[in-house]
Design an enzyme around this catalytic site. Structure first.
Site, PDB file in Angstrom:
ATOM      1  CG  ASP A 487      -2.177   0.742   1.104  1.00 15.21           C
ATOM      2  OD1 ASP A 487      -2.299   1.508   0.137  1.00 15.21           O
ATOM      3  OD2 ASP A 487      -3.061   0.596   1.977  1.00 15.21           O
ATOM      4  CG  ASP A 557      -9.394   2.298  -0.542  1.00 15.27           C
ATOM      5  OD1 ASP A 557      -8.897   1.202  -0.876  1.00 15.27           O
ATOM      6  OD2 ASP A 557      -8.842   3.063   0.272  1.00 15.27           O
TER       7      ASP A 557
HETATM    8  C1  DGJ Z   1      -5.807   1.890   1.837  1.00 20.13           C
HETATM    9  C2  DGJ Z   1      -6.143   0.685   1.026  1.00 20.13           C
HETATM   10  O1  DGJ Z   1      -6.601   1.053  -0.237  1.00 20.13           O
HETATM   11  C3  DGJ Z   1      -7.168  -0.153   1.786  1.00 20.13           C
HETATM   12  O2  DGJ Z   1      -7.572  -1.250   1.015  1.00 20.13           O
HETATM   13  C4  DGJ Z   1      -6.563  -0.600   3.083  1.00 20.13           C
HETATM   14  O3  DGJ Z   1      -5.497  -1.460   2.841  1.00 20.13           O
HETATM   15  C5  DGJ Z   1      -6.103   0.621   3.884  1.00 20.13           C
HETATM   16  N1  DGJ Z   1      -5.279   1.480   3.103  1.00 20.13           N
HETATM   17  C6  DGJ Z   1      -5.373   0.180   5.118  1.00 20.13           C
HETATM   18  O4  DGJ Z   1      -4.832   1.235   5.796  1.00 20.13           O
END
Ligand code: DGJ
Length: 788
Positions: A487, A557
């Protein structure tokens, strides 16, 4: 095929040609990029030379109020010559390809042809950067070297031809052959000068949870710029763009697609000059960029990808999908099945512990899921997003027996083990920050602008990727992970490397990317066989650079099925859908609060790299059983969905997609309607990519549950119609007796593609019988197509 005939260079793919020549002043003059000119390996040299002469610029007098190249060449005006690599100071007033500042402060360069050679063997990787890969015989390569005679600085242009995919890649490199330091202020990766105007530029914009919204603007004299200064390729403006004619549509018309194999700040510009010629450029964003080269040093720009098609956006997407799968996706993942996963994020966010996760894992195993992913929250003292990034050791309170033991428990259940990391970040509240405040990208003495309570590690400092790489490699090797979600949750601010001297600060953002790529190298090499998934707050870094390491990227997301259909459709223009991770999540959706049917959530997600992201452990048994059926169904069709060819059949308020197996014998279609309308019951499904000579069985399986709800619904709102027609309960019984089979036909591939199949009418406000399709808001259907 690449042909060099005296001063002419012909780069030919199956359907396109890219042509330039060295003109009388030594400048590489661009002649053509578009349809094939019919040249083959057997075309006589003289024919190609004559054609090139015909395409070359003709000037017989000096244009008014312009600069001529030299007194001896009064008819060469760089302002209006199509060039392969424009610089500044010799008359070209357009957006330049390369700008170098010399020791005396001047920025005028004149790069003229020195030599060219065909490069043999497998394609060499670019220094420090990801790039397309090709074994010997899979691509042809040309290197052209230009030189600025006054300084001795060289500009190298490399071209790679991927014939079967109608793709040509370009990259460039500046070598400081002068006796003093020089600063590279701009170095683009590709430049294409067209002789005409009248183009449109389509690019993809958005924000967090709103990735890849398509936008089209006309290209005129005022420059159109698509760029990012986020520090990442960004969800604001993806580096993938298309230049096309206004009349180009999905199936017809010319389109020139461009992308960059780079994950940092990028820049794409298109504009028309004073004489009606159009220039396109792409490369690293010059805003805030400079790179100092000592004598003998070189600067390598990222590789650009170019694709031409006259078969519309669909034709172009097909070429690019094939290219990405073969020449970008890491070799070891090509054609391999990706596991169905359950991710813990939307199931429990930071509230995780070994016991909670094992409960979730047991539910996942029961549903046939193959990989269990522990998302954020497993390390340091991380209970929320305010601390611990950089502290890559397990939180013993949450995992008392450690990660390895946890992973072994998963494996005992038959589940693979996946884990989340955010290796490029540092929390101020972390042991790492307390030990190494100088490793944070911030400006000493200046208040820092914060984002998600975290700072960015200074990857421009080579010690940082080495440290993070060795720490994570040791930890993760020991835990035996099968999958890593990488990430990156911050947009750049206060860009500054405490490691670099003042005169090199313009290098920080690019050196950051070089450090990130180094870290990818360390970890992917230390953990062979591990599936890496890219992520940056969803799609804030969805690009070909990341795809060189990660076969898949978390696309957004936003897990709402309706938004996801639009987002995935956006990605599909430039990227194959098996690169886009997509999950079924719970309703109401966590980003939109929308309720969509479970079937639709599955139907949309199964077109990406598929998984779940919700609390399975507390779901009603019936829903869990439904998911188990979905996983079984997915496994049956996984090869088609993950390795088949994807086509957009219709975009907009109705989404129609199809994925066709390589042998064209099996396909899965999808139809999703965003909002239902009354009395618009007729709909076709017109396939693509099938074999016209095969006969196919086309069928759908309506959800029994949907039909039951449908019956109840119509019964409630419109009992009169029920009485007028057959009774809802009879209808349900019939469908159930038919094993849920709602629509079925047998027809030829040519009919399925040429005219399509007329689907059962959807409920239109008046009638309701056993030939009615239940299609309220957000309804969708999968269609299965199998050769008989
Ligand atoms: C952002 C990501 O896009 C999410 O899927 C998740 O992993 C969060 N960060 C976790 O902090």
């Amino acid at each position: 095929m690449i042909r060099i005939i005296n001063n002419c260079f012909a780069l030919c793919t199956e359907h396109s040609a890219y042509v330039f020549r060295v003109n009388e002043t030594g400048h590489p003059e661009h002649l053509h990029y578009g349809a094939s000119l019919g040249w083959t390996a057997d075309t006589p040299d003289g024919v190609i030379e004559n054609d090139c002469a015909a395409m070359a610029e003709k000037r017989s007098f000096e244009l008014g109020n312009t600069v001529v190249y030299s007194p001896e060449h009064k008819t060469v005006m760089l302002e209006d010559l199509r060039l392969e690599a424009a610089s500044v100071g010799k008359g070209d007033l357009r957006d330049p390809f390369a700008v170098v500042r010399y020791a005396d402060g001047s920025t005028t360069s004149d790069f003229v042809f020195e030599k060219a050679e065909l490069l043999k063997g497998a394609k060499a990787p670019l220094e420090g950067l990801p790039s397309s890969h090709a074994a010997e015989g899979e691509a042809e390569q040309l290197l052209v070297i230009l030189k600025d005679a006054a300084s001795g600085v060289a500009l190298e242009l490399t071209y790679t031809v991927y014939e079967a995919f109608d793709v040509i890649c370009r990259s460039s490199r500046i070598v400081n052959g002068s006796g003093s330091d020089v600063d590279v202020l701009r170095l683009m990766s590709a430049q294409v000068d067209f002789s005409e105007d009248g183009f449109e530029l389509t690019s993809f914009h958005g924000a967090w949870t709103r990735e890849m919204e398509k936008e089209t603007v006309p290209v005129k004299h005022a420059l159109v710029v698509n760029s990012s200064v986020c520090g990442a390729s960004s969800n604001r403006s993806n580096p993938f763009v298309m230049l096309h004619r206004p009349q180009t549509c999905e199936s017809f018309g010319e389109v020139w697609a461009f992308n960059l194999i780079y994950s940092g700040n990028h820049y794409e510009s298109a504009g028309v000059n004073a004489y009606g010629k159009t220039r396109f450029l792409n490369g690293i964003n010059p805003q805030g960029f400079s790179f100092r080269l000592a004598p003998g040093e070189a600067f390598q720009a990222p590789e650009a990808v170019m694709c031409w098609s006259d078969r519309g956006f669909s034709g172009m997407s097909q070429c690019l999908h094939g290219f990405v799968r073969k020449h970008i996706t890491p070799d070891e993942w090509q054609g391999l099945s990706r596991p169905v996963l359950l991710n813990s994020w939307e199931a429990s966010y930071f509230d995780i512990s070994e016991s909670k996760l094992l409960r979730l894992a047991r539910a996942a195993q029961g549903a046939g899921i193959e990989l269990f992913v522990v998302d954020d929250g497993w390390f340091g003292r991380r209970d929320d997003d305010t601390s611990s990034l950089g502290d890559w050791f397990v939180n013993k309170k949450k995992f008392p027996s450690g990660l390895k033991a946890f992973g072994e428990k998963l494996k005992a259940m038959g589940l693979q083990f996946g884990i989340w990391i955010e290796p490029e970040m540092i929390s101020v509240d972390s042991e790492l920050y307390r030990a190494h405040p100088d490793w944070s990208m911030e400006i000493p003495g200046r208040a820092h602008s914060e984002g998600r309570n975290q700072r960015i590690l200074d990857m421009a400092n080579p010690a940082v990727p080495e440290y993070i790489g060795s720490t994570l490699a040791a930890l993760l090797k020991d835990t035996g992970v099968n999958y890593i979600k990488w990430d990156m949750n911050r947009v750049f601010s206060d860009v500054f490397s405490q490691h670099l001297p003042a005169e090199r600060q313009g290098e920080t953002a690019h050196r950051y990317m070089l450090g990130v790529y180094r870290l990818f190298d360390i970890l992917t090499k230390a953990l062979p066989g591990v599936l890496f998934e890219g992520c940056a707050s969803g799609g804030n870094r969805f690009d070909l650079g990341i795809l060189c390491y990660c076969p898949q990227i978390w696309g957004s997301d936003n897990t709402d099925a309706l938004c996801r259909a639009r987002i995935q459709e956006g990605y599909s223009y430039g990227y194959p859908l098996n690169c886009v991770s997509a999950h079924v999540s719970s309703v109401p959706n966590h980003q939109t609060l929308r309720e969509t049917p479970l079937a639709t959530r599955f139907n949309v997600a199964c077109f990406g790299s598929f998984g779940y992201e919700l609390n399975l452990a507390d779901l009603p048994q019936a829903e869990l059983a439904k998911m188990k059926e979905q996983v079984e169904l997915y496994k049956k069709w996984r090869d088609v969905l993950q390795n088949g060819d994807f086509y957009r059949l219709e975009c907009g308020s109705t989404h129609k997609w199809i994925c066709v197996s390589k042998d064209k014998r099996r396909a899965v279609g999808m139809l999703m309607r965003e909002l239902a309308e009354a009395n618009t019951q007729y709909e076709d499904f017109k396939a693509a990519g099938l074999d016209p000579d095969l006969t196919y069985r086309f069928y759908s399986v309506a959800e029994k549950q949907d039909i039951r709800q449908f019956g109840d619904l119509v019964n409630t709102v419109s009992p009169v119609h029920i009485k007028q027609n057959s009774l809802a309960h009879n209808l349900i019984a019939r469908f159930v007796k038919l094993d849920g089979e709602a629509e079925c036909a047998e027809l030829s591939g040519s009919a399925l593609m040429g005219s399509g199949i007329r689907l059962l009418p959807s409920y239109g406000g008046t009638g309701f019988n056993d030939r009615t399709r239940c299609f309220p808001d957000f309804a969708s259907r999968l269609y299965y197509i199998e050769a008989i």
